[in-house]
Every structure is written in structure tokens, then in C-alpha cells.
Design a protein around this motif. Structure first.
Motif, PDB file in Angstrom:
ATOM      1  N   VAL A 207      -3.677  -4.147   4.637  1.00 64.26           N
ATOM      2  CA  VAL A 207      -4.257  -4.566   3.358  1.00 64.26           C
ATOM      3  C   VAL A 207      -5.772  -4.427   3.469  1.00 64.26           C
ATOM      4  O   VAL A 207      -6.415  -5.118   4.256  1.00 64.26           O
ATOM      5  N   ILE A 208      -6.345  -3.526   2.678  1.00 63.65           N
ATOM      6  CA  ILE A 208      -7.766  -3.212   2.783  1.00 63.65           C
ATOM      7  C   ILE A 208      -8.524  -3.779   1.580  1.00 63.65           C
ATOM      8  O   ILE A 208      -8.192  -3.449   0.432  1.00 63.65           O
ATOM      9  N   PRO A 209      -9.528  -4.663   1.800  1.00 64.96           N
ATOM     10  CA  PRO A 209     -10.354  -5.161   0.680  1.00 64.96           C
ATOM     11  C   PRO A 209     -11.040  -3.999  -0.037  1.00 64.96           C
ATOM     12  O   PRO A 209     -11.503  -3.053   0.601  1.00 64.96           O
ATOM     13  N   TRP A 210     -11.096  -4.095  -1.365  1.00 64.15           N
ATOM     14  CA  TRP A 210     -11.656  -3.014  -2.173  1.00 64.15           C
ATOM     15  C   TRP A 210     -12.676  -3.594  -3.134  1.00 64.15           C
ATOM     16  O   TRP A 210     -12.973  -4.798  -3.107  1.00 64.15           O
ATOM     17  N   LEU A 217      -3.496  -0.923  -0.475  1.00 61.39           N
ATOM     18  CA  LEU A 217      -2.440  -1.085   0.518  1.00 61.39           C
ATOM     19  C   LEU A 217      -2.196   0.243   1.222  1.00 61.39           C
ATOM     20  O   LEU A 217      -1.844   1.243   0.586  1.00 61.39           O
ATOM     21  N   LYS A 218      -2.429   0.252   2.526  1.00 61.62           N
ATOM     22  CA  LYS A 218      -2.180   1.459   3.315  1.00 61.62           C
ATOM     23  C   LYS A 218      -0.752   1.405   3.830  1.00 61.62           C
ATOM     24  O   LYS A 218      -0.333   0.414   4.432  1.00 61.62           O
ATOM     25  N   LEU A 219      -0.001   2.483   3.613  1.00 62.46           N
ATOM     26  CA  LEU A 219       1.413   2.488   3.943  1.00 62.46           C
ATOM     27  C   LEU A 219       1.697   3.130   5.291  1.00 62.46           C
ATOM     28  O   LEU A 219       0.958   3.996   5.757  1.00 62.46           O
ATOM     29  N   LYS A 220       2.762   2.704   5.905  1.00 60.68           N
ATOM     30  CA  LYS A 220       3.186   3.253   7.190  1.00 60.68           C
ATOM     31  C   LYS A 220       3.629   4.706   7.030  1.00 60.68           C
ATOM     32  O   LYS A 220       4.039   5.136   5.957  1.00 60.68           O
ATOM     33  N   ASP A 221       3.582   5.429   8.103  1.00 65.37           N
ATOM     34  CA  ASP A 221       4.203   6.757   8.240  1.00 65.37           C
ATOM     35  C   ASP A 221       3.626   7.858   7.349  1.00 65.37           C
ATOM     36  O   ASP A 221       3.359   8.962   7.824  1.00 65.37           O
ATOM     37  N   ILE A 222       3.449   7.582   6.049  1.00 64.60           N
ATOM     38  CA  ILE A 222       3.123   8.672   5.127  1.00 64.60           C
ATOM     39  C   ILE A 222       1.627   8.773   4.824  1.00 64.60           C
ATOM     40  O   ILE A 222       1.203   9.705   4.147  1.00 64.60           O
ATOM     41  N   GLY A 223       0.822   7.820   5.297  1.00 60.20           N
ATOM     42  CA  GLY A 223      -0.624   7.892   5.134  1.00 60.20           C
ATOM     43  C   GLY A 223      -1.116   7.772   3.709  1.00 60.20           C
ATOM     44  O   GLY A 223      -2.226   8.212   3.389  1.00 60.20           O
ATOM     45  N   LYS A 224      -0.326   7.183   2.824  1.00 56.16           N
ATOM     46  CA  LYS A 224      -0.716   7.013   1.427  1.00 56.16           C
ATOM     47  C   LYS A 224      -1.316   5.624   1.207  1.00 56.16           C
ATOM     48  O   LYS A 224      -1.061   4.685   1.964  1.00 56.16           O
TER      49      LYS A 224
END
Length: 242
Positions: A207-210, A217-224
């Protein structure tokens, strides 16, 4: 009980609908001429009984039945066909009945009577809870429709009328509105973090502050990365105990 009829022959549908309406308590919810439309409809609907013609354009009745059983294994499949040779395959997938055309009034009434008797033995509480949460979702790939497990979904994104479903294996198109999909997904796992995004919380890596006190939200595996809108910040914090 709610039922559908899938048959590309209009006179055949009308005859069967007459018997159902006159001699049973079944409600004919929808009629179809091809199997692909059945699958699309069933993604967001609960049906107790499906009358399926075996020879239909797009996807035949046996193929539709196999996929319907994956969506809801309690649905009763009744094949309607002019061909006897499919009977063995039909009962291998646990079809409730197999009606041959041209219809015999006695045979149809016997089937409807068995349906009524079977329904009376079903626990009401269990039937009320069937399919409240979907475990499968329909996607389109190269013009064909497929079912995938909801657990495979990382996130869903809406671009106008186009809804894309993202998995580890790529992105696919869904014909359903994002709001309709959200209504059926498990609310403990899937969260509508933005008007155009649904995220699978099990797939969130970071979870990245914006800016403007929002998050990405940075997701696993797919880099989205998926945004959380300002309107959803408060609920999102509660959801992840922040």
C-alpha cells in the motif's frame, strides 16, 4: 423454481413453455437461441432448472451443461433433443432428465412432476443461499467465452463500457458492468477501491501513500498498480485495519 429454456427452434420453445406454464409452478425467466448467451446470463442470475437443446449454435447443450455445473452444481439440467445418441453423455454429467422431440405430453408431465417432488425435498434455507457469491466469472478471449475462477482475478478495470479482467495470465474482456460484477463477488476478498476499479485484496503486495491523502495498491506477480479514490479511503483503512 426459476428456469430457462435454450433452444434455437422457436416452435419447440413455445411448446415446452406451454407445458411448463400450464402444468408446473416453474417460472420461465428467460429463453435463449444459443449456448453462449446462456453462460453470460447465468453469471449474474440464480436458476434452478435449465432446459437445454443439445444442438445449438455457438456452444452445444452438453458443453453449456458442463459449465453450468461448475457455476452451480445444484442446478437441474434437462436435455431436450431429437437425438437419442447423446443420452449416455448427458447422464454422465448427471442430467436430471432427457426429453426427446417430438415431445410426448405424458413424458413432459412426468418430468415436471419429478421436478416438483425433488424441490419439495430440498431444504429451503439451503436453496435461499445458493449462488449468492459467484465462484466463476465469464471472460472473452479471441471471440470465445470462458469461465475462470474468481480467485484468479487480480483486479478489474472499467474503461467506459469496456470492462477488463486482469489475471496472472493476461487481461480479458467481460460483457458485464463493473457494478454488476461487484454485486456478486465475495465482499471479504474483493473491494471496489475506485469507481473504475475492483481489487482482489489477497493479491495486494504493498500500500503506497499517494497525493491528496490517497493510496496506490501495488499487486503481486503482475507488477500493476491500482488507485484508491479519496471517497474510499476511510472504508479502505478500516478494511485493512490501518
Amino acid at each position: 423454481m426459476r428456469c430457462i429454456i435454450a433452444d434455437d427452434e422457436f416452435p419447440s420453445r413455445e411448446e415446452l413453455k406451454y407445458f411448463i406454464t400450464e402444468f408446473s409452478n416453474l417460472e420461465v425467466v428467460k429463453e435463449f437461441e444459443n449456448g453462449l448467451d446462456v453462460l453470460k446470463f447465468m453469471e449474474n442470475e440464480h436458476i434452478d432448472v435449465a432446459f437445454l437443446d443439445i444442438n445449438m449454435p455457438g456452444l452445444n447443450g452438453v458443453g453449456v451443461a458442463k459449465l453450468l455445473n461448475r457455476i452451480n452444481n445444484k442446478i437441474k439440467i434437462i436435455f431436450i433433443t431429437a437425438y437419442k445418441e447423446y443420452a449416455v453423455e448427458a447422464f454422465e454429467i448427471h442430467a436430471f432428465d432427457y426429453l426427446l422431440k417430438p415431445y410426448s405430453e405424458e413424458r413432459i408431465l412426468s418430468c415436471l412432476k419429478r421436478l416438483k417432488s425433488s424441490n419439495e425435498k430440498t431444504d429451503i434455507k439451503d436453496s435461499d443461499n445458493i449462488n449468492t457469491v459467484i465462484e466463476k466469472i465469464t471472460i472473452i478471449d479471441q471471440g470465445k467465452m470462458y469461465l475462470i475462477d474468481a480467485d484468479e482475478i487480480y483486479y478489474i478495470e472499467a474503461h467506459g463500457k469496456v470492462v477488463k479482467v486482469f489475471t496472472k495470465n493476461g487481461e480479458f474482456i467481460s460483457k458485464n458492468k463493473i457494478s454488476d460484477i461487484m454485486e456478486k463477488l465475495n465482499k471479504e476478498k474483493f473491494y471496489k477501491c475506485h469507481r473504475s476499479y475492483i481489487v482482489n485484496l489477497d493479491k495486494v503486495k504493498e500500500v503506497i501513500p499517494w497525493f491528496n491523502c490517497t493510496y496506490v495498491l501495488k499487486l503481486k506477480d503482475i507488477g500493476k498498480e491500482v488507485p484508491v479514490s479519496r471517497q474510499n479511503i476511510k472504508n479502505f483503512r478500516k478494511l485493512i485495519n490501518m
